[in-house]
Design an enzyme around this catalytic site. Structure first.
Site, PDB file in Angstrom:
ATOM      1  N   SER A 139     -96.794-120.194 102.842  1.00 19.88           N
ATOM      2  CA  SER A 139     -97.056-118.904 103.464  1.00 19.88           C
ATOM      3  C   SER A 139     -98.349-119.021 104.267  1.00 19.88           C
ATOM      4  CB  SER A 139     -97.180-117.838 102.366  1.00 19.88           C
ATOM      5  OG  SER A 139     -97.521-116.586 102.920  1.00 19.88           O
ATOM      6  N   LYS A 165     -93.643-119.860 106.485  1.00 21.32           N
ATOM      7  CA  LYS A 165     -93.562-118.390 106.565  1.00 21.32           C
ATOM      8  C   LYS A 165     -94.856-117.907 107.195  1.00 21.32           C
ATOM      9  CE  LYS A 165     -94.410-114.949 102.990  1.00 21.32           C
ATOM     10  NZ  LYS A 165     -93.997-114.463 101.657  1.00 21.32           N
ATOM     11  N   LYS A 167     -97.250-114.660 108.195  1.00 20.72           N
ATOM     12  CA  LYS A 167     -97.548-113.246 108.013  1.00 20.72           C
ATOM     13  C   LYS A 167     -97.666-112.596 109.387  1.00 20.72           C
ATOM     14  CE  LYS A 167     -98.124-113.071 103.497  1.00 20.72           C
ATOM     15  NZ  LYS A 167     -97.295-112.180 102.656  1.00 20.72           N
ATOM     16  N   ASP A 193     -93.198-112.447 107.428  1.00 18.84           N
ATOM     17  CA  ASP A 193     -93.414-111.459 106.361  1.00 18.84           C
ATOM     18  C   ASP A 193     -94.391-110.395 106.861  1.00 18.84           C
ATOM     19  OD1 ASP A 193     -93.810-110.027 104.040  1.00 18.84           O
ATOM     20  OD2 ASP A 193     -94.627-111.698 102.868  1.00 18.84           O
ATOM     21  N   GLU A 218     -89.189-110.508 106.247  1.00 20.88           N
ATOM     22  CA  GLU A 218     -89.474-110.018 104.899  1.00 20.88           C
ATOM     23  C   GLU A 218     -90.224-108.699 104.966  1.00 20.88           C
ATOM     24  OE1 GLU A 218     -91.577-113.025 102.728  1.00 20.88           O
ATOM     25  OE2 GLU A 218     -92.035-111.725 101.026  1.00 20.88           O
ATOM     26  N   ASP A 243     -89.150-107.728  99.561  1.00 22.61           N
ATOM     27  CA  ASP A 243     -90.117-108.221  98.583  1.00 22.61           C
ATOM     28  C   ASP A 243     -90.602-107.003  97.785  1.00 22.61           C
ATOM     29  OD1 ASP A 243     -92.453-109.012  97.269  1.00 22.61           O
ATOM     30  OD2 ASP A 243     -93.365-110.020  98.964  1.00 22.61           O
ATOM     31  N   LYS A 267     -90.137-112.302  92.886  1.00 25.82           N
ATOM     32  CA  LYS A 267     -91.443-112.644  92.312  1.00 25.82           C
ATOM     33  C   LYS A 267     -91.421-112.168  90.868  1.00 25.82           C
ATOM     34  CE  LYS A 267     -94.260-112.183  96.459  1.00 25.82           C
ATOM     35  NZ  LYS A 267     -95.151-111.251  97.198  1.00 25.82           N
ATOM     36  N   GLY A 295     -94.341-115.999  95.917  1.00 26.65           N
ATOM     37  CA  GLY A 295     -95.571-116.408  95.232  1.00 26.65           C
ATOM     38  C   GLY A 295     -96.637-115.346  95.365  1.00 26.65           C
TER      39      GLY A 295
HETATM   40  O1  OSB Z   1     -95.919-110.830 100.408  1.00 26.54           O
HETATM   41  O2  OSB Z   1     -95.327-112.730  99.720  1.00 26.54           O
HETATM   42  C1  OSB Z   1     -96.200-111.878  99.870  1.00 26.54           C
HETATM   43  C2  OSB Z   1     -99.510-113.302  98.646  1.00 26.54           C
HETATM   44  C3  OSB Z   1    -100.068-112.179  98.094  1.00 26.54           C
HETATM   45  C4  OSB Z   1     -99.395-110.982  98.148  1.00 26.54           C
HETATM   46  C5  OSB Z   1     -98.159-110.908  98.769  1.00 26.54           C
HETATM   47  C6  OSB Z   1     -97.582-112.043  99.315  1.00 26.54           C
HETATM   48  C7  OSB Z   1     -98.284-113.246  99.279  1.00 26.54           C
HETATM   49  C8  OSB Z   1     -97.828-114.478  99.907  1.00 26.54           C
HETATM   50  C9  OSB Z   1     -98.361-115.767  99.338  1.00 26.54           C
HETATM   51  O3  OSB Z   1     -97.118-114.512 100.883  1.00 26.54           O
HETATM   52  C10 OSB Z   1     -97.295-116.606  98.745  1.00 26.54           C
HETATM   53  C11 OSB Z   1     -97.860-117.766  97.957  1.00 26.54           C
HETATM   54  O4  OSB Z   1     -98.333-117.565  96.822  1.00 26.54           O
HETATM   55  O5  OSB Z   1     -97.806-118.872  98.454  1.00 26.54           O
HETATM   56 MG    MG Z   2     -93.908-110.790 100.900  1.00 27.17          MG
END
Ligand code: OSB
Ligand code: MG
Length: 376
Positions: A139, A165, A167, A193, A218, A243, A267, A295
């Protein structure tokens, strides 16, 4: 088993680089690790879990100190009361407590680890997982400028990650997505995401992402926007993934019935634990939805458990299970998870298969809350 003692080790772990999402930037991982001791037919055992709630209620309603407080006042006492506790009965004993899935998940996780260690069984064997590795995705946070984003993505591609992925948020979406596609080509497994940063009014704008051949988008809309996600899904070619909205098996069933998503990010912390996570996997698989393991910047404990979960057959898309070094220079376990050849290994040792390093744990510990049957 009978629980005899529980500790919430509050940790602050520095991140190797700031991580920016649509809801904010973190430089430090705040969490608590649950250590519990129990008497079992095999003698005394220790189990470990961790809480994925974030410091502030920006990703979900839960926040770390609230989760610790609800654990101290209600969750721990309800479990200390049980003469015959099992991982499978934790959710039942906590069912009268409304909400707080992340707080419940952390404790159930430690009970499960203890139970599996007492039985000398790995989490993968418990789940019936036979895969020895699972694909490893990464991510990537929002970057201030496109060149620094391309450098970051380039590093992960070079390292061999199986999927990227990115953000996104309003103002940082079509341009960085187009730049990553242009730089790394159409073959790069690539998804985005939004962490709930858009509304249905943005549908026309979000449709512009369709041309970039993304694996999925996402959670573009809010946590309680199931119906609106269904409407947006009907307007976009890019597969819709949820999510934040999927906080329970029921929410997953509703999302499926409403056609709000064709993919679900599972998750374990967000849904109340690994057993609920498996149930959501089962429901999605039965309805033909793809799932993948999300994650929450887990320590080595959660990372190990996630790798085993992601070995279930419905996890057909690459998860956010990166090597520990994607976030941490030092982890709290003796053998931090390593990404190699685009995969991570499914742990094979008893419980979650990792050992907490007490020195490293102490290095990141800011406070320890001790909970006993007498004091709660
Ligand atoms: O939306 O997936 C998410 C981390 C913190 C809060 C929300 C998200 C995330 C990540 C990190 O995208 C995923 C990871 O732990 O590698
Ligand atoms: Mg997410």
């Amino acid at each position: 088993m009978k629980l005899t003692q529980m500790w919430l080790h509050q940790l602050e772990m520095p991140l190797v680089a700031p991580f920016t999402t649509s809801f904010g930037t973190s430089q430090t991982k705040h969490t608590y690790v649950v250590e519990l001791r129990a008497e079992t037919s095999a003698g005394p055992v220790t189990g470990w879990g961790e809480c994925v709630a974030m410091e502030a209620p920006l990703y979900s309603a839960e926040y770390l100190h609230g989760a610790a407080e609800v654990t101290r006042r209600w969750i721990a006492p309800a479990l200390f009361d049980q003469p015959h506790l099992s991982a499978e009965s934790v959710a039942h004993h906590l069912d009268h407590l409304i909400g707080h899935p992340m707080a419940k998940a952390a404790v159930e996780m430690a009970v499960l680890d203890a139970q599996l260690r007492a039985a000398q069984t790995s989490f993968a064997d418990y789940l019936g997982v036979t895969a020895s590795t699972v694909p490893s995705g990464v991510s990537v946070g929002i970057h201030d400028d496109v060149p620094s984003l391309l450098r970051a993505v380039g590093g992960y591609v070079e390292a061999g990650y199986a999927r990227i992925k990115l953000k996104i948020k309003p103002g940082a979406d079509t341009e960085p997505v187009a730049a990553v596609r242009a730089e790394f080509g159409d073959e790069l497994p690539f998804q985005v995401d939004a962490n709930a940063a858009y509304t249905l009014v943005d549908a026309n704008h979000l449709q512009r992402l369709d041309e970039h051949n993304l694996l999925l988008i996402e959670q573009p809309l809010g946590e309680d926007d199931l119906r609106q996600h269904a409407e947006l899904a009907s307007l976009m070619r890019t597969p819709m993934c949820l999510d934040e909205s999927i906080h329970s098996v029921k929410a997953a069933a509703d999302a499926i019935a409403l056609r709000a998503a064709s993919v679900v990010n599972i998750k374990p912390g967000r849904v109340g634990g690994y057993l609920q996570a498996r149930a959501i996997h089962d429901v999605c698989r039965a309805h033909g939805l793809a799932v993948w393991c999300g994650g929450m910047l887990e320590t080595g404990i959660g990372r190990a458990a996630n790798a085993a979960l992601a070995g279930l057959p419905g996890f057909t898309l690459t998860g956010d299970i990166s090597g520990a070094d994607r976030f941490y220079a030092e982890d709290i376990v003796t053998e931090p998870m390593r990404m190699h050849d685009g995969v991570v290994d499914v742990p094979t040792g008893p419980g979650f298969g990792v050992e907490v390093d007490r020195d490293l744990l102490a290095r990141f510990t800011t406070d320890v809350l001790t909970l006993t049957p007498e004091h709660t």
